[in-house]
Design a protein around this motif. Structure first.
Motif, PDB file in Angstrom:
ATOM      1  N   ILE A 588       0.851  -1.197   0.000  1.00  0.00           N
ATOM      2  CA  ILE A 588       0.000   0.000   0.000  1.00  0.00           C
ATOM      3  C   ILE A 588       0.881   1.239   0.000  1.00  0.00           C
ATOM      4  O   ILE A 588       1.880   1.329   0.731  1.00  0.00           O
ATOM      5  N   ILE A 589       0.500   2.223  -0.834  1.00  0.00           N
ATOM      6  CA  ILE A 589       1.180   3.516  -0.928  1.00  0.00           C
ATOM      7  C   ILE A 589       0.114   4.603  -0.910  1.00  0.00           C
ATOM      8  O   ILE A 589      -1.012   4.416  -1.397  1.00  0.00           O
ATOM      9  N   ASP A 590       0.480   5.742  -0.392  1.00  0.00           N
ATOM     10  CA  ASP A 590      -0.445   6.874  -0.321  1.00  0.00           C
ATOM     11  C   ASP A 590      -0.861   7.336  -1.721  1.00  0.00           C
ATOM     12  O   ASP A 590      -0.106   7.213  -2.683  1.00  0.00           O
ATOM     13  N   GLY A 594       4.726   8.135  -3.420  1.00  0.00           N
ATOM     14  CA  GLY A 594       5.731   7.814  -2.417  1.00  0.00           C
ATOM     15  C   GLY A 594       6.847   6.978  -3.006  1.00  0.00           C
ATOM     16  O   GLY A 594       6.989   6.844  -4.228  1.00  0.00           O
ATOM     17  N   GLU A 595       7.633   6.379  -2.115  1.00  0.00           N
ATOM     18  CA  GLU A 595       8.779   5.578  -2.546  1.00  0.00           C
ATOM     19  C   GLU A 595       8.636   4.151  -2.023  1.00  0.00           C
ATOM     20  O   GLU A 595       8.362   3.930  -0.838  1.00  0.00           O
ATOM     21  N   LEU A 596       8.834   3.182  -2.921  1.00  0.00           N
ATOM     22  CA  LEU A 596       8.802   1.768  -2.574  1.00  0.00           C
ATOM     23  C   LEU A 596      10.186   1.182  -2.806  1.00  0.00           C
ATOM     24  O   LEU A 596      10.740   1.283  -3.898  1.00  0.00           O
ATOM     25  N   LYS A 646       1.321  10.333  -7.906  1.00  0.00           N
ATOM     26  CA  LYS A 646      -0.042  10.440  -7.388  1.00  0.00           C
ATOM     27  C   LYS A 646      -0.974   9.534  -8.182  1.00  0.00           C
ATOM     28  O   LYS A 646      -0.792   9.334  -9.380  1.00  0.00           O
ATOM     29  N   GLY A 647      -2.002   9.016  -7.493  1.00  0.00           N
ATOM     30  CA  GLY A 647      -2.964   8.173  -8.187  1.00  0.00           C
ATOM     31  C   GLY A 647      -3.846   7.439  -7.206  1.00  0.00           C
ATOM     32  O   GLY A 647      -3.592   7.438  -5.985  1.00  0.00           O
ATOM     33  N   LYS A 681      -3.906   4.260  -1.448  1.00  0.00           N
ATOM     34  CA  LYS A 681      -5.019   4.592  -0.555  1.00  0.00           C
ATOM     35  C   LYS A 681      -4.750   5.913   0.158  1.00  0.00           C
ATOM     36  O   LYS A 681      -3.600   6.272   0.403  1.00  0.00           O
ATOM     37  N   VAL A 682      -5.852   6.603   0.453  1.00  0.00           N
ATOM     38  CA  VAL A 682      -5.745   7.850   1.220  1.00  0.00           C
ATOM     39  C   VAL A 682      -5.129   7.554   2.586  1.00  0.00           C
ATOM     40  O   VAL A 682      -5.463   6.550   3.229  1.00  0.00           O
ATOM     41  N   ASP A 683      -4.198   8.407   3.019  1.00  0.00           N
ATOM     42  CA  ASP A 683      -3.496   8.261   4.300  1.00  0.00           C
ATOM     43  C   ASP A 683      -2.637   6.999   4.361  1.00  0.00           C
ATOM     44  O   ASP A 683      -2.303   6.518   5.452  1.00  0.00           O
ATOM     45  N   GLY A 684      -2.286   6.459   3.198  1.00  0.00           N
ATOM     46  CA  GLY A 684      -1.358   5.345   3.179  1.00  0.00           C
ATOM     47  C   GLY A 684       0.072   5.831   3.436  1.00  0.00           C
ATOM     48  O   GLY A 684       0.354   7.033   3.422  1.00  0.00           O
ATOM     49  N   PRO A 685       1.000   4.941   3.672  1.00  0.00           N
ATOM     50  CA  PRO A 685       2.386   5.341   3.929  1.00  0.00           C
ATOM     51  C   PRO A 685       3.034   5.941   2.678  1.00  0.00           C
ATOM     52  O   PRO A 685       2.737   5.542   1.554  1.00  0.00           O
ATOM     53  N   ARG A 686       3.913   6.908   2.891  1.00  0.00           N
ATOM     54  CA  ARG A 686       4.630   7.539   1.776  1.00  0.00           C
ATOM     55  C   ARG A 686       5.928   6.802   1.462  1.00  0.00           C
ATOM     56  O   ARG A 686       6.452   6.889   0.358  1.00  0.00           O
ATOM     57  N   THR A 687       6.456   6.093   2.447  1.00  0.00           N
ATOM     58  CA  THR A 687       7.699   5.354   2.257  1.00  0.00           C
ATOM     59  C   THR A 687       7.484   3.913   2.718  1.00  0.00           C
ATOM     60  O   THR A 687       7.078   3.675   3.858  1.00  0.00           O
ATOM     61  N   VAL A 688       7.734   2.960   1.824  1.00  0.00           N
ATOM     62  CA  VAL A 688       7.503   1.548   2.140  1.00  0.00           C
ATOM     63  C   VAL A 688       8.739   0.755   1.759  1.00  0.00           C
ATOM     64  O   VAL A 688       9.290   0.917   0.663  1.00  0.00           O
ATOM     65  N   ALA A 689       9.164  -0.121   2.668  1.00  0.00           N
ATOM     66  CA  ALA A 689      10.270  -1.045   2.388  1.00  0.00           C
ATOM     67  C   ALA A 689       9.723  -2.462   2.449  1.00  0.00           C
ATOM     68  O   ALA A 689       9.279  -2.918   3.503  1.00  0.00           O
ATOM     69  N   GLU A 690       9.744  -3.145   1.306  1.00  0.00           N
ATOM     70  CA  GLU A 690       9.273  -4.526   1.238  1.00  0.00           C
ATOM     71  C   GLU A 690      10.486  -5.459   1.207  1.00  0.00           C
ATOM     72  O   GLU A 690      11.292  -5.415   0.277  1.00  0.00           O
TER      73      GLU A 690
END
Length: 698
Positions: A588-590, A594-596, A646-647, A681-690
């Protein structure tokens, strides 16, 4: 090997005498219909040369080899084998034509039974001396036997070879037994091999030892499951916008995608074949150029020696010319699938005004017989008021002999492996890339006059005048160009100068100039043997089939920026059929983007481990150009980071891993697909590390 070399007769002298003897035997074969009598004749011939003291010396030390894990030698590896040395250069269409013969021969007579085929690459062009290019050619043409890069022509000169292709059969002590020049010797090749193996086995001179075979095809990156050696690219307009047609040559299929790389249709299958039917049923064999007429796409199905037609409405493929087998006709005139043709490489539609009625004609660059043919789609009256009925396929330019002779009479001209074709409709002119003469030539379609636009030598017999020089007409130099497209807006032609790894342009006066690329494909430069071009309707974007980079590149002609299109296959139910393992992850990303960052832990089971000597690669496919990755491919070490815009839509990121693993007994390539389903998703994390685990097992 053969004992003392006979001072009175060198190997080259023996081969010269043997060549003449083999020519006489071919003449004799024509008068013999009984197979047993043919075998007796061959046996007498083999016995005549079997005891010669002149033998082929070993390969020069330090040469680079392919499809083997160690360099081969006559003494260590080839003693006790019947060896066929195939002297070839990978640009040569005649050399390509004998590869199916050699493949069939190797299936019939194994290494253990006593036969070894070795490709001795003897370059014509300077680009072909580069081992990385030869390896790509070995992979592209699915050559599985050992190949050596004899870049200095040491073996060629020692034996006295004169032309491409030449095949020389050696006995178990390295003694020359048989020579063929050119193509078309399949029956003879099988006959000599059988008789030689039977005879030398009977006198206990054949060994059943194996060889250290390691096919280079396994070193291709997993990303080539999407594009593998794409040969050509085309554009057409549909109700939903401009579309790209990609000849995914190495994967034996045609892809249709939007300009962002989203693939809408996959036509054909990975395995080569010759079959009509639905998009899922149809099979191609190394398809090359395409063109569009209304809702129909015409395809030069190169190794099927056929012209295929894709019906976009019915979603079917049919054959409209060619028999599926190589033809040797230099005139033509038969209808459709009754007319055999030879290695069609590109196609284009010309609109001819016939009796005040405009009729479309499919023009075909026939590389195999060095000609341009036409498939007449309607009844057409053309040069000298000759009537061609609808469905007729016939030669219109070139007499079939290889050369670069221009002429006012089209059938008297000689061409040299035409491999790209484009139409300047406003001038009633066809321009074509005449690859073996390293030139761009033109045919004036009102009268059939053939002339040179740029490149080549004035001497029509000189097919070795190549280089990389901007200039006008004959002062300009190219190196084996394969791709060409006319830009009506700018009144100029773009050229894929394939072996110079450049894109050039030439105007109708013959002034040729480099636009993009810098002569060789290292990290500082862009292209690696580009071979196909297309241009959009606005004439502001050029698309390039960058063959050895397994990619389609997009050039903005206004800003001069170059980018690679990331193709995305439609979600498929058969992913598990194409990969050893498929992993699916949700993330999930905002909606603001953001950055994955993606990393993996690899867990090896069943005694497997990485092969430290093999390339371990990965590649990344993104939804569109607004998603930006730090890199789209790399070595086995990951992470990679992706900037997501954005999207609010859900999108897939596809990461393909190409891993070569080994256990005690064998090396096992693994192709693994990891799909990250990205939800914004709205209010999702902006930075995600998988950080994910990948299990690799036998």
């Amino acid at each position: 090997m053969c004992g003392q070399v006979n001072k009175k007769m060198s190997v080259s002298d023996t081969v010269r005498i043997l060549t003449d003897a083999c020519e006489q035997f071919r003449h004799d074969f024509q008068t013999i219909t009984d197979q047993t009598e043919k075998q007796k004749l061959v046996l007498r011939h083999i016995k005549t040369f079997a005891n010669t003291e002149a033998c082929v010396k070993d390969f020069q030390k330090g040469l680079e080899w392919f499809n083997v894990s160690e360099n081969l030698s006559m003494k260590k590896h080839l003693h006790g084998k019947i060896v066929i040395l195939d002297f070839f250069t990978y640009c040569c269409i005649n050399c390509m034509h004998i590869l199916p013969d050699l493949e069939a021969l190797e299936k019939e007579f194994s290494i253990e039974r006593g036969l070894v085929v070795i490709g001795v690459h003897s370059a014509k062009f300077s680009n072909e001396r580069d081992s990385t290019k030869i390896r790509s050619a070995v992979q592209r043409y699915n050559i599985m036997h050992p190949v050596v890069n004899d870049s200095t022509l040491s073996m060629w000169e020692a034996i006295g070879v004169m032309c491409w292709p030449t095949m020389i059969m050696l006995g178990p002590r390295g003694q020359p037994l048989m020579v063929t020049l050119g193509e078309g010797h399949r029956e003879e090749l099988f006959l000599y091999t059988k008789v030689a193996l039977d005879y030398f086995t009977s006198i206990n001179e054949i060994s059943d030892h194996t060889l250290p075979i390691a096919p280079a095809i396994h070193l291709l990156p997993a990303s080539t499951d999407i594009l593998r050696f794409p040969g050509k690219v085309e554009m057409y307009s549909s109700e939903t916008g401009e579309k790209l047609i990609v000849s995914d040559t190495g994967n034996n299929r045609i892809l249709i995608a939007d300009i962002n790389g989203n693939i809408e249709h996959v036509i054909g299958r990975y395995e080569a074949g010759f079959k009509d039917g639905s998009f899922n049923e149809a099979k191609f064999n190394a398809p090359q150029g395409t063109c569009v007429l209304n809702e129909m796409i015409y395809v030069a199905d190169n190794e099927n020696h056929a012209i295929r037609r894709i019906d976009l409405k019915k979603q079917t493929v049919t054959t409209v010319a060619g028999t599926g087998k190589q033809g040797h006709d230099y005139i033509g005139g038969k209808f459709g699938t009754d007319q055999a043709i030879s290695s069609p490489w590109d196609v284009a539609i010309y609109y001819h005004n016939s009796d005040k009625v405009t009729v479309p004609i499919l023009l075909i660059a026939i590389a195999g017989t060095h000609q341009i043919w036409a498939l007449f789609l309607e009844d057409t009256v053309w040069w000298k008021n000759k009537l061609y009925k609808a469905g007729v396929c016939a030669a219109i330019v070139g007499n079939g002999r290889e050369g670069n002779r221009n002429n006012s009479y089209p059938h008297a001209a000689t061409l040299a492996q035409p491999s790209g074709i484009t139409i300047a409709q406003e001038y009633n002119t066809v321009y074509f890339a005449d690859s073996e003469s390293s030139s761009i030539r033109e045919v004036h379609l009102k009268d059939g006059k053939v002339s040179t636009l740029c490149g080549a030598d004035k001497n029509p017999q000189n097919l070795h005048d190549f280089g990389d020089v901007d200039g006008t007409r004959h002062t300009a130099k190219l190196q084996h160009p394969l791709g060409i497209i006319w830009n009506s807006s700018q009144q100029e032609t773009y050229i894929a100068d394939t072996y110079n790894h450049k894109i050039k342009k030439v105007d109708p006066t013959g002034n040729c100039k480099t636009l993009y690329g810098a002569g060789k494909p290292d990290k500082s430069f862009i292209f690696d043997e580009p071979s196909g071009l297309a241009i959009n309707n606005k004439a502001d974007t050029l698309y390039v089939a960058d063959t050895n980079n397994h990619s389609i590149k997009k050039i903005n002609l206004k800003s001069n920026t170059i980018s690679t299109i990331s193709f995305i296959l439609p979600t498929k139910d058969n992913d598990k059929d194409n990969f050893d393992e498929v992993y699916t992850f949700d993330t999930i990303i905002d909606t603001n983007g953001g950055e994955l960052t993606i990393t993996f832990d690899f867990i090896f089971e069943d005694g497997l481990k990485l092969n430290s000597e093999a390339p371990q690669k990965w590649s990344l496919s993104l939804p569109n150009d607004t998603w930006i990755a730090k890199c789209l491919h790399g070595s086995f070490t990951i992470p990679t980071s992706i900037q997501i815009p954005k999207g609010s839509e859900n999108n897939d990121i596809r990461l393909i891993l190409d891993i070569i693993t080994c256990n005690v007994n064998e090396c096992i390539p693994k192709k693994i697909l990891a799909v990250f389903k990205v939800q914004q998703k709205v209010d999702g994390p902006r930075t995600v590390a998988e950080h994910k685990k990948i299990v690799i097992k036998k």
